[in-house]
Motif scaffolding. Structure first.
Motif, short mmCIF file in Angstrom:
data_model
loop_
_atom_site.label_atom_id
_atom_site.label_comp_id
_atom_site.label_asym_id
_atom_site.label_seq_id
_atom_site.Cartn_x
_atom_site.Cartn_y
_atom_site.Cartn_z
N SER A 32 -33.03 -24.84 43.10
CA SER A 32 -32.85 -26.78 41.72
C SER A 32 -31.31 -26.40 41.78
CB SER A 32 -33.46 -25.81 40.78
OG SER A 32 -34.44 -25.22 40.55
N PHE A 34 -27.98 -27.76 39.24
CA PHE A 34 -26.77 -27.10 37.97
C PHE A 34 -25.73 -27.56 38.84
CE2 PHE A 34 -30.42 -24.72 36.70
CZ PHE A 34 -30.55 -24.13 37.77
N TYR A 36 -22.71 -26.80 35.37
CA TYR A 36 -21.53 -25.49 34.74
C TYR A 36 -20.40 -26.44 33.98
CZ TYR A 36 -25.60 -22.40 34.30
OH TYR A 36 -27.06 -22.25 33.67
N GLN A 38 -17.32 -24.98 31.97
CA GLN A 38 -15.94 -24.04 31.34
C GLN A 38 -14.82 -25.01 30.89
OE1 GLN A 38 -14.77 -21.04 33.60
NE2 GLN A 38 -15.12 -19.13 32.49
N GLU A 42 -13.09 -20.82 26.86
CA GLU A 42 -15.05 -20.32 26.69
C GLU A 42 -15.56 -19.95 27.64
OE1 GLU A 42 -14.89 -24.22 23.90
OE2 GLU A 42 -16.68 -23.71 24.76
N GLY A 43 -16.97 -19.41 27.36
CA GLY A 43 -17.97 -19.05 28.78
C GLY A 43 -18.38 -20.72 29.27
N LEU A 44 -18.85 -20.22 30.66
CA LEU A 44 -20.25 -21.23 31.15
C LEU A 44 -20.75 -22.03 30.45
CD1 LEU A 44 -18.48 -19.81 33.67
CD2 LEU A 44 -19.77 -20.81 35.01
N LEU A 46 -24.75 -24.96 30.65
CA LEU A 46 -24.85 -26.04 31.28
C LEU A 46 -24.45 -27.50 30.97
CD1 LEU A 46 -26.81 -26.25 32.77
CD2 LEU A 46 -28.89 -26.46 31.13
N LYS A 49 -28.82 -30.75 35.20
CA LYS A 49 -29.82 -30.13 35.95
C LYS A 49 -30.24 -30.90 36.42
CE LYS A 49 -33.56 -27.50 34.15
NZ LYS A 49 -34.05 -25.80 33.12
N THR A 51 -34.18 -30.45 39.05
CA THR A 51 -35.23 -29.13 40.33
C THR A 51 -36.00 -30.22 41.29
OG1 THR A 51 -37.06 -30.59 38.25
CG2 THR A 51 -35.79 -27.93 37.68
N PHE A 89 -18.55 -26.58 37.65
CA PHE A 89 -19.07 -25.83 38.71
C PHE A 89 -20.11 -26.57 39.21
CE2 PHE A 89 -16.26 -22.15 38.67
CZ PHE A 89 -15.51 -21.87 37.37
N SER A 93 -30.59 -22.84 42.25
CA SER A 93 -31.20 -21.66 42.38
C SER A 93 -32.30 -21.65 43.57
CB SER A 93 -31.51 -20.82 41.02
OG SER A 93 -32.28 -21.82 40.76
N LEU A 100 -27.92 -17.20 40.32
CA LEU A 100 -27.29 -19.06 41.18
C LEU A 100 -26.32 -17.90 41.71
CD1 LEU A 100 -26.94 -20.15 37.25
CD2 LEU A 100 -28.25 -21.16 38.67
N PHE A 102 -22.85 -20.12 43.55
CA PHE A 102 -21.77 -21.15 41.90
C PHE A 102 -20.96 -21.12 43.21
CE2 PHE A 102 -22.36 -20.60 37.56
CZ PHE A 102 -23.01 -20.04 37.65
N GLY A 103 -20.31 -22.88 43.44
CA GLY A 103 -19.54 -23.35 43.57
C GLY A 103 -18.12 -22.41 43.74
N TYR B 35 -21.34 -10.93 36.22
CA TYR B 35 -21.16 -12.18 37.23
C TYR B 35 -19.91 -11.79 37.39
CZ TYR B 35 -25.06 -15.28 38.69
OH TYR B 35 -25.89 -15.85 38.78
N GLY B 106 -21.59 -15.39 28.06
CA GLY B 106 -20.37 -14.88 27.26
C GLY B 106 -18.69 -15.76 27.50
N ALA B 107 -17.93 -15.65 27.11
CA ALA B 107 -16.94 -15.91 27.10
C ALA B 107 -15.76 -15.23 28.49
CB ALA B 107 -15.86 -16.18 26.36
#
Lengths: 112, 114
Positions: A32, A34, A36, A38, A42-44, A46, A49, A51, A89, A93, A100, A102-103, B35, B106-107
């Motif tokens: 699959s 994806f 993402y 950021q 802030e956090g990553l 989605l 995606k 599949t 990103f 998966s 996951l 990631f690149g 991570y 999370g951040a």
């Protein structure tokens, strides 16, 4: 092992320009895929995606198509906005797996 | 809003001084991940919990430990931080471990080692 390769950044575009961020992958099975995003501070989260092969993921004007023949999942948007400035990103998966991969991420800066 | 909260956002420690990073979630997700993301590199999975079942990645150094006392909380302990451990640490959750499942992040906690 499975891996993802993204184009190097930073990418700087003017508002309303066309965006492409290249992503290719290596996998032994049928992963699959994806994207993402950021945003600063802030956090990553989605973005979209897909599949299976030929699936197209889309969200907020962004699109990416799962191309098995070229092992690619390039991110595109027809007209970027300043608010799209972020790090993007690509990730995969493996089927049945949880991790996951990631690149390295591609930083996008959109200027007015 | 349901979310994943990491504390502290910024942590400065000295070489060899233990540090603990925390992660809490209100999503009631079964799976929690840690991570490590170094500058200009891809986020790298250290380990994850599926409920109370701990799963360590093969190449995660012994210096990194984790605890999950309940569904909502997960901690990352770095026993003796080295300069090479300076990074952003990302906590994430998901409902399952299925291949196409979506992670909620999370951040992040940015660790500096002096």
């Amino acid at each position: 092992g499975d891996s993802v390769t993204q184009m190097e950044g930073p990418v700087t575009l003017s508002e309303e320009a066309f965006l492409t961020i290249n992503c290719t992958y290596t996998a032994t099975g049928y992963p699959s895929l994806f994207w993402y995003v950021q945003y600063p501070g802030e956090g990553l989260q989605l973005l979209l995606k897909a599949t299976k092969a030929d699936d197209k993921g889309s969200n907020k004007g962004f699109e990416a198509t799962y191309r098995k023949e070229t092992t690619s999942f390039h991110l595109e948007k027809g007209s970027v906005q300043v608010s799209d400035s972020a790090v993007y990103f690509c990730a995969l998966s493996e089927g049945g797996g949880y991790a996951l991969n990631f690149g390295k991420g591609t930083s996008l800066l959109v200027t007015p | 809003d349901a979310m994943v909260i990491q504390n502290p956002r910024y942590q400065v420690t000295q070489f060899g001084k233990p540090v603990t990073l925390s992660c809490s979630q209100t999503l009631n997700h079964n799976v929690m991940y840690w991570y490590q993301q170094k500058s200009s590199q891809a986020p790298k999975l250290l380990f994850h919990y599926y409920d109370k079942d701990f799963n360590n990645e093969a190449d995660t150094p012994d210096n990194f430990q984790s605890r999950r006392p309940n569904t909502s909380f997960c901690f990352l302990d770095i026993r003796s931080p080295g300069l090479g451990d300076a990074a952003m640490y990302l906590c994430a959750t998901s409902t399952t471990r299925a291949g196409a499942n979506v992670l909620t992040f999370g951040a992040g906690s940015r660790l500096t080692v002096l």
